[in-house]
Design a protein around this motif. Structure first.
Motif, short mmCIF file in Angstrom:
data_model
loop_
_atom_site.label_atom_id
_atom_site.label_comp_id
_atom_site.label_asym_id
_atom_site.label_seq_id
_atom_site.Cartn_x
_atom_site.Cartn_y
_atom_site.Cartn_z
N ILE A 257 14.71 -52.26 52.64
CA ILE A 257 15.26 -52.13 51.30
C ILE A 257 14.51 -51.04 50.54
CG2 ILE A 257 16.02 -54.53 51.25
CD1 ILE A 257 13.59 -55.19 49.58
N LEU A 258 15.15 -50.54 49.50
CA LEU A 258 14.57 -49.43 48.74
C LEU A 258 13.24 -49.85 48.10
CD1 LEU A 258 15.06 -46.52 47.77
CD2 LEU A 258 16.19 -47.48 45.76
N GLY A 259 12.21 -49.03 48.30
CA GLY A 259 10.90 -49.29 47.74
C GLY A 259 10.00 -50.17 48.60
N TYR A 260 10.53 -50.65 49.72
CA TYR A 260 9.73 -51.57 50.54
C TYR A 260 8.64 -50.80 51.30
CZ TYR A 260 8.54 -55.04 54.08
OH TYR A 260 7.87 -55.91 54.89
N GLN A 261 7.45 -51.42 51.38
CA GLN A 261 6.33 -50.86 52.12
C GLN A 261 5.93 -51.85 53.22
OE1 GLN A 261 3.28 -50.10 49.19
NE2 GLN A 261 4.25 -48.23 48.47
N PRO A 262 6.32 -51.58 54.46
CA PRO A 262 5.99 -52.51 55.55
C PRO A 262 4.48 -52.68 55.69
CG PRO A 262 7.65 -50.92 56.23
CD PRO A 262 7.14 -50.45 54.92
N LEU A 263 4.09 -53.91 56.00
CA LEU A 263 2.67 -54.18 56.20
C LEU A 263 2.18 -53.61 57.53
CD1 LEU A 263 2.54 -57.89 54.96
CD2 LEU A 263 1.97 -55.81 53.69
N LEU A 264 3.04 -53.62 58.53
CA LEU A 264 2.69 -53.12 59.85
C LEU A 264 3.33 -51.75 60.08
CD1 LEU A 264 3.11 -56.38 61.98
CD2 LEU A 264 1.01 -55.45 60.97
N PRO A 265 2.79 -50.96 60.99
CA PRO A 265 3.41 -49.67 61.29
C PRO A 265 4.83 -49.83 61.84
CG PRO A 265 1.17 -49.76 62.15
CD PRO A 265 1.51 -51.14 61.72
N SER B 141 8.70 -44.56 77.56
CA SER B 141 8.15 -43.25 77.94
C SER B 141 7.37 -42.62 76.79
CB SER B 141 9.29 -42.32 78.37
OG SER B 141 9.99 -42.86 79.48
N ARG B 142 7.85 -42.80 75.57
CA ARG B 142 7.15 -42.26 74.40
C ARG B 142 7.29 -43.24 73.25
NH1 ARG B 142 6.82 -36.17 72.15
NH2 ARG B 142 5.30 -36.22 73.83
N THR B 143 6.21 -43.38 72.48
CA THR B 143 6.18 -44.25 71.31
C THR B 143 5.71 -43.46 70.10
OG1 THR B 143 5.66 -46.17 72.70
CG2 THR B 143 5.28 -46.38 70.33
N PHE B 144 6.51 -43.50 69.03
CA PHE B 144 6.12 -42.92 67.76
C PHE B 144 5.63 -44.05 66.85
CE2 PHE B 144 9.22 -40.02 69.51
CZ PHE B 144 8.70 -38.77 69.23
N ILE B 145 4.45 -43.90 66.29
CA ILE B 145 3.86 -44.90 65.41
C ILE B 145 3.72 -44.29 64.02
CG2 ILE B 145 1.90 -46.43 65.00
CD1 ILE B 145 1.30 -46.32 67.97
N PHE B 146 4.42 -44.88 63.04
CA PHE B 146 4.39 -44.39 61.66
C PHE B 146 3.60 -45.38 60.81
CE2 PHE B 146 8.38 -43.02 63.62
CZ PHE B 146 8.33 -41.65 63.42
N THR B 147 2.55 -44.93 60.17
CA THR B 147 1.72 -45.79 59.33
C THR B 147 1.86 -45.39 57.87
OG1 THR B 147 -0.22 -44.34 59.56
CG2 THR B 147 0.07 -46.07 61.20
N GLY B 148 1.58 -46.35 56.97
CA GLY B 148 1.68 -46.10 55.54
C GLY B 148 3.09 -45.76 55.10
N CYS B 149 4.08 -46.53 55.59
CA CYS B 149 5.49 -46.20 55.33
C CYS B 149 5.96 -46.77 53.99
CB CYS B 149 6.36 -46.74 56.45
SG CYS B 149 6.02 -46.02 58.06
N THR B 150 6.90 -46.06 53.39
CA THR B 150 7.57 -46.49 52.16
C THR B 150 9.02 -46.03 52.22
OG1 THR B 150 5.52 -46.28 50.88
CG2 THR B 150 7.58 -46.41 49.64
N VAL B 151 9.95 -46.94 51.95
CA VAL B 151 11.37 -46.58 51.90
C VAL B 151 11.64 -45.90 50.57
CG1 VAL B 151 13.73 -47.43 52.03
CG2 VAL B 151 11.93 -48.53 53.38
N PHE C 275 6.02 -41.51 55.24
CA PHE C 275 4.89 -42.08 55.96
C PHE C 275 3.66 -41.20 55.75
CE2 PHE C 275 7.11 -39.27 58.84
CZ PHE C 275 6.10 -38.57 59.48
N GLN C 276 2.50 -41.80 55.99
CA GLN C 276 1.24 -41.09 55.81
C GLN C 276 0.77 -40.43 57.10
OE1 GLN C 276 -1.44 -44.03 54.23
NE2 GLN C 276 -0.46 -44.09 52.22
N GLN C 277 0.79 -41.17 58.20
CA GLN C 277 0.33 -40.63 59.47
C GLN C 277 1.33 -40.98 60.57
OE1 GLN C 277 -2.36 -38.73 59.97
NE2 GLN C 277 -3.11 -38.87 57.86
N MET C 278 1.42 -40.12 61.57
CA MET C 278 2.25 -40.38 62.74
C MET C 278 1.42 -40.15 63.99
SD MET C 278 5.78 -38.60 64.10
CE MET C 278 4.90 -37.16 64.74
#
Length: 205
Positions: free
Chosen positions: A81-89, A105-115, A139-142
């Motif tokens: 939802i709009l404005g949501y910040q997941p606790l986990l990546p 084969s490949r995993t993208f990990i997004f941390t510090g996310c905000t919708v 997101f902050q880091q990938m």
């Protein structure tokens, strides 16, 4: 299991992917696009040097973002939802084979996310189509992790001898329990009466 040596003959395709939110919600997506990580630099011109300039890292002035396109009405609960910040990546799995995301084969990990945005696209009464919702996530880091220990699965192989209907290799076909094999058909054909009585002959005429 040894380390997989990439020979350049089995690249990862882009249509088998899975987006996982809060380690619980697996979202069916139409498209994940515009994944971009950018580092800003400022240029420094050194006196007496005319061939190049030096680069110095600057503080980030805008967030990194990516977009997720999903069909409207697929899920009753929207974990983005709009404005949501997941606790986990947020995890994005990509693999060569469908429904095989235990060792992708490949995993993208997004941390510090905000919708940060929602876009519901276009609705047109003159042409039919599926309604799409586009979600922009900052997101902050990938981090990118490649699976170095997974080996490509062998493809289905044709049995030249013709004795195995399911083929050869680990990806051989799995026959249903109700499916008749060749030996079953031969057994049934052998049980058919060779000489039919007049009653049986009239029945099939």
């Amino acid at each position: 299991m040894g380390i997989h040596v990439e020979k350049g003959i089995s690249p990862v395709i882009n249509n088998n992917f899975l987006l996982r939110v809060e380690a619980v919600f697996d979202l069916p997506c139409r498209k994940v696009s515009n994944i971009q990580v950018e580092q800003e630099f400022e240029t420094i011109q050194e006196g007496g040097v005319n061939d190049y300039v030096r680069l110095r890292k600057k503080p980030a002035s805008k967030p990194n973002t990516f977009q997720v396109e999903r069909y409207v009405g697929v899920n009753y609960f929207d974990p983005l939802i709009l404005g949501y910040q997941p606790l986990l990546p947020i995890l994005l799995y990509v693999d060569r084979y469908a429904n095989n995301f235990d060792f992708p084969s490949r995993t993208f990990i997004f941390t510090g996310c905000t919708v940060t945005a929602k876009n519901y696209g276009e609705m047109n009464a003159e042409s039919s189509g599926l309604m799409v919702e586009t979600t922009t996530i900052a997101f902050q880091q990938m981090y990118v992790i490649d699976n170095l220990f997974g080996e490509p699965k062998p493809e289905w192989q044709f049995d030249v001898s013709g004795k195995k209907m399911e083929g050869l290799g680990q990806r051989k076909a799995i026959l249903n329990q109700g499916e008749l094999r060749r030996k079953d058909m031969e057994a049934l054909s052998g049980s058919w009466p060779k000489t039919r009585s007049a009653r049986t002959r009239r029945k099939f005429q």
